[in-house]
Write an enzyme that holds these catalytic residues in place. Sequence first.
Site, short mmCIF file in Angstrom:
data_model
loop_
_atom_site.label_atom_id
_atom_site.label_comp_id
_atom_site.label_asym_id
_atom_site.label_seq_id
_atom_site.Cartn_x
_atom_site.Cartn_y
_atom_site.Cartn_z
N GLU A 104 0.84 -1.20 0.00
CA GLU A 104 0.00 0.00 0.00
C GLU A 104 0.88 1.25 0.00
O GLU A 104 1.84 1.35 0.76
CB GLU A 104 -0.91 0.01 1.23
CG GLU A 104 -1.78 -1.23 1.32
CD GLU A 104 -2.85 -1.15 2.39
OE1 GLU A 104 -3.16 -0.03 2.85
OE2 GLU A 104 -3.38 -2.20 2.76
N CYS A 117 3.82 8.48 0.46
CA CYS A 117 4.08 7.72 1.68
C CYS A 117 4.27 6.25 1.28
O CYS A 117 3.32 5.61 0.83
CB CYS A 117 2.88 7.92 2.62
SG CYS A 117 3.00 6.98 4.14
N CYS A 124 3.93 -5.66 9.70
CA CYS A 124 4.98 -5.03 10.50
C CYS A 124 5.48 -6.01 11.54
O CYS A 124 4.72 -6.84 12.05
CB CYS A 124 4.43 -3.76 11.17
SG CYS A 124 5.71 -2.75 11.96
N CYS A 128 2.53 -2.26 17.80
CA CYS A 128 1.97 -1.06 18.42
C CYS A 128 0.44 -1.19 18.46
O CYS A 128 -0.19 -1.49 17.44
CB CYS A 128 2.40 0.18 17.65
SG CYS A 128 4.20 0.29 17.49
N CYS A 131 -2.10 0.74 16.00
CA CYS A 131 -1.82 0.75 14.55
C CYS A 131 -2.41 -0.50 13.89
O CYS A 131 -2.15 -1.63 14.33
CB CYS A 131 -0.30 0.81 14.34
SG CYS A 131 0.17 0.81 12.61
N CYS A 347 -2.49 7.76 8.52
CA CYS A 347 -1.49 7.11 9.38
C CYS A 347 -2.14 6.00 10.20
O CYS A 347 -3.16 6.23 10.85
CB CYS A 347 -0.94 8.10 10.41
SG CYS A 347 0.13 9.31 9.74
N1 SAH Z 1 6.96 1.99 11.87
C1 SAH Z 1 7.21 3.36 11.61
C2 SAH Z 1 6.47 3.94 10.42
C3 SAH Z 1 5.02 3.61 10.22
S1 SAH Z 1 3.78 4.40 11.16
C4 SAH Z 1 6.94 4.18 12.85
O1 SAH Z 1 6.47 3.63 13.84
O2 SAH Z 1 7.26 5.36 12.85
C5 SAH Z 1 3.83 6.11 10.75
C6 SAH Z 1 3.29 6.99 11.88
O3 SAH Z 1 1.89 6.75 12.08
C7 SAH Z 1 3.95 6.71 13.22
O4 SAH Z 1 4.28 7.94 13.83
C8 SAH Z 1 2.85 6.03 14.04
O5 SAH Z 1 3.02 6.25 15.42
C9 SAH Z 1 1.61 6.69 13.47
N2 SAH Z 1 0.38 5.92 13.65
C10 SAH Z 1 0.23 4.58 13.69
N3 SAH Z 1 -1.08 4.26 13.86
C11 SAH Z 1 -1.76 5.43 13.94
C12 SAH Z 1 -3.14 5.76 14.06
N4 SAH Z 1 -4.08 4.82 14.13
N5 SAH Z 1 -3.48 7.07 14.08
C13 SAH Z 1 -2.55 8.04 13.96
N6 SAH Z 1 -1.23 7.77 13.81
C14 SAH Z 1 -0.83 6.49 13.80
#
Ligand code: SAH
Length: 379
Positions: A104, A117, A124, A128, A131, A347
């Site tokens: 994606e 992006c 992953c 987290c 996410c 995000c």
């Molecule tokens: N693994 C990397 C990049 C992918 S996530 C990282 O953790 O930085 C990109 C950004 O989106 C990260 O800052 C993450 O904290 C944020 N993110 C993940 N899930 C989210 C959500 N549901 N809402 C808003 N931001 C989110």
Amino acid sequence: MNVLGPIADMPSTTLPNLLALSSEQLCRLVADLGWPRYRATQILQWLYQHRVRDIRAMTNLPLDQRATLCRMAAIERASDVQCLVGADGTRKFLWSPVPNLSVETILIPEGRRLTLCVSSQIGCTLDCSFCLTGQMGWKRNLRAHEIVEQVLIAQDHLLPPQRITSLVFMGMGEPLANIDAVSEAIGRLTNAEWGLGFSPRRITLSTAGMVARFADIARLGVNLAVSLNATTDEQRQLLMPAINRLYPLEQLIAGCREYSQKTECCLTIEYVMLAGVNDTMHDARRLVQLLRGIRCKVNLIPFNEFASSSYRRPNETVVRQFQAVLRHAGFDVFVRKSRGSDILGACGQLGYIPRASAYSRVPTASAATQHERLVYEHG
Ligand code: SAH
């Protein structure tokens, strides 16, 4: 008859993909064939700058050399790319390098800027809790050419004079957990002679906090974004258990401080705001304490909701108050706008969706693009 005609009828899948070769490997191939060195540069330019899909289109190579190359290799680009268009103009590209798994990529227009992006993994390695990608687990690392392919696909969909102004590794996956492929891809994306010619300063890599690899980012000369998301170990352990176990908060902050002292590159601290979890004034003040003395900017990301999550997005007032605390302490602090949420493109909303059932095709409204437009069906 075209000397290359019959050769091109050979099944391409049995031949190595030129795009999967590094520039060093391609140079070696050219040397083994006894061709001049500059042929390798020409071939790379056809692949990355002209985006040709057929070796026969490399018109500055002599016909016999094109024929030889056709016998030895093929150009395999992504096929069956789906493009979803959100109400705000955000586009999500989906394609499958292997059956049943989708890559994606999100293209986000914002005024005169056009940000792409890209994903570094399918799924992953991290877990987290806020996410969607984390919830699908790790499926596969992307290879260097699959990372670059995402940029080529986006460029295929642009109409001149549109061009991508910045690249962010904020799609699916933890880029530092796939650092070899990511570094190789960045090499191809930034090479000005034969590659895509992006300035490293226009590339940002976002990490959940793999501190041991910050030095690799500094070496690449790209910008670093760190997803901090919490101000105590207890809180971070709950939100980002896998990464916090590896690199607890103290180590992460020390890594950020060192990075900001040693490089000229930009450091961004990302902070996902979750209602009632990490969005209080205490959190804001602790964040100020943690970041004191670190040259960085702060991006607040109000949580983007998705069906299987019980976290909620804080209201606007809470976000603004939180921002004000940081601003008052002297930080440059921005609130990231949520883009493309109707196509699950914001995000944290990237995750595997079975393709055939989730999307329906409709003819494009604008004949100019010649691409199919797809509409996401909610529910
Ligand atoms: N693994 C990397 C990049 C992918 S996530 C990282 O953790 O930085 C990109 C950004 O989106 C990260 O800052 C993450 O904290 C944020 N993110 C993940 N899930 C989210 C959500 N549901 N809402 C808003 N931001 C989110």
